[in-house]
Design an enzyme around this catalytic site. Sequence first.
Site, mmCIF file in Angstrom:
data_model
loop_
_atom_site.group_PDB
_atom_site.id
_atom_site.type_symbol
_atom_site.label_atom_id
_atom_site.label_comp_id
_atom_site.label_asym_id
_atom_site.label_seq_id
_atom_site.Cartn_x
_atom_site.Cartn_y
_atom_site.Cartn_z
ATOM 1 N N THR A 212 0.821 -1.220 0.000
ATOM 2 C CA THR A 212 0.000 0.000 0.000
ATOM 3 C C THR A 212 0.852 1.265 0.000
ATOM 4 O O THR A 212 0.475 2.288 -0.587
ATOM 5 C CB THR A 212 -0.912 0.018 1.258
ATOM 6 O OG1 THR A 212 -1.778 -1.100 1.173
ATOM 7 C CG2 THR A 212 -1.730 1.274 1.364
ATOM 8 N N SER B 165 1.647 -7.487 -1.160
ATOM 9 C CA SER B 165 2.369 -8.523 -0.412
ATOM 10 C C SER B 165 1.565 -9.811 -0.254
ATOM 11 O O SER B 165 2.095 -10.815 0.202
ATOM 12 C CB SER B 165 2.821 -7.998 0.949
ATOM 13 O OG SER B 165 1.755 -7.966 1.861
ATOM 14 N N SER B 166 0.296 -9.804 -0.647
ATOM 15 C CA SER B 166 -0.469 -11.066 -0.633
ATOM 16 C C SER B 166 0.150 -12.054 -1.617
ATOM 17 O O SER B 166 -0.112 -13.257 -1.536
ATOM 18 C CB SER B 166 -1.922 -10.835 -1.035
ATOM 19 O OG SER B 166 -2.372 -9.613 -0.573
ATOM 20 N N ASP C 157 0.178 -6.872 4.752
ATOM 21 C CA ASP C 157 -0.583 -8.116 4.918
ATOM 22 C C ASP C 157 0.291 -9.304 5.304
ATOM 23 O O ASP C 157 -0.094 -10.125 6.145
ATOM 24 C CB ASP C 157 -1.360 -8.445 3.636
ATOM 25 C CG ASP C 157 -2.559 -7.527 3.442
ATOM 26 O OD1 ASP C 157 -2.924 -6.835 4.423
ATOM 27 O OD2 ASP C 157 -3.110 -7.485 2.334
ATOM 28 N N CYS D 151 -4.272 -18.250 20.707
ATOM 29 C CA CYS D 151 -4.213 -16.997 21.484
ATOM 30 C C CYS D 151 -2.971 -16.213 21.079
ATOM 31 O O CYS D 151 -1.913 -16.794 20.848
ATOM 32 C CB CYS D 151 -4.106 -17.285 22.978
ATOM 33 S SG CYS D 151 -5.532 -18.126 23.649
HETATM 34 N N1 ASP Z 1 -2.572 -5.514 0.475
HETATM 35 C C1 ASP Z 1 -1.501 -4.644 0.907
HETATM 36 C C2 ASP Z 1 -0.219 -5.445 0.936
HETATM 37 O O1 ASP Z 1 0.004 -6.164 1.869
HETATM 38 C C3 ASP Z 1 -1.804 -4.063 2.241
HETATM 39 C C4 ASP Z 1 -0.751 -3.123 2.775
HETATM 40 O O2 ASP Z 1 0.312 -2.928 2.258
HETATM 41 O O3 ASP Z 1 -1.041 -2.500 3.813
HETATM 42 O O4 ASP Z 1 0.563 -5.376 0.013
#
Ligand code: ASP
Length: 358
Positions: A31, A75-76, A107, A296
């Site tokens: 992001t 990053s997904s 992520d 947890c």
């Molecule tokens: N979907 C984005 C990623 O992990 C979310 C982020 O960067 O906050 O690349």
Amino acid sequence: MRTKGYKKIFLDIASPNLCRANILLIYTGGTFGMEKGKDGTLIPFDFNKVLENIPVIKSFDLHISVIAFDEPIDSSDINPDYWSILVDIISREEAEHDGFVILHGTDTMAFTASALSYALLGLNKPVIITGAQLPVSVPRTDARENLITSLEIASSKNEQGEPIISEVCIFFNHHLIRGNRAQKVQSSKFDAFRSENYPALAEAGIEINYNHAGILSKSKGIERIHTPEWDTRVAIIKIFPGISREAVELTLKSPSIKGVILETFGAGNTMTARWFIECISEATKREVLILNVSQCLGGEVNQGMYAAGTLLEKAGVISGSDITLEAAITKLMFVLGQQKSYKNAINQMLTPICGELS
Ligand code: ASP
């Protein structure tokens, strides 16, 4: 320099001799560097646009070189191949740099931070991973503060000229936390990461206050692994009331599975149904490494505390103690990748490599 998949950009700010430190900034995406595409979804943009939004980094007394992925990713999409690319970049560049900052999506940041902590053991230099909840071009962004302080931490040295941090960390929202203790706990607030079982390594206010007692000291006598193997023949079984026999057996009986994280209740408990314990026992006899990690966020697994946990212990399940799920699954891939003997792999999973368990 242009290598497969990434390119090097020099920010010719000043001669390295005039600077406090040489820092390598690695831009992977996330992001931090995204903007709205035509359909309104966020898509990663080029590193030059990141620079346009934080021109101040060009005036630091740091020599910063940048390596940017040719195609920045959400990053997904991260996977062990990318971890190997990051290890490769850092290994090639380590002699010329005092510290490293990685811009990464939030992520899967905790997975990457954990994976790199094992693979970069013995580097003994700061590797600070950061990102943002809002893109750098948005007025209320957290990107600027996260990047600027990460650069500051990666270049901080003590009176002897040694780096203050010599481990892989995440810096986010004023806190520096050990990478393999971090978990993403928020998708909408700036305070996205927690380290429930280990104190923060630094807090950034007007000054950066380091928790010197909590920081890992330099590792000695470690032979660096420059090309780590990651064994992805692993799985996670998250236990829930009503989990079916079919679902459990599908994973545990699969001949291609070598390691399993059993995500259990509380202090490491599961149901005690006979079919379940027998299925576990049969898998560990076939040398499937099964690690017990609690659902947890805080506290630890204690397999001797309740009868349910004791049954798991007897069935050959090993305790993950206070490890996070992110640190556990990446450690399992790393350990199974390097270690071919079942017994040695078990010993390594039970032994802290770089502060991931107490
Ligand atoms: N979907 C984005 C990623 O992990 C979310 C982020 O960067 O906050 O690349």
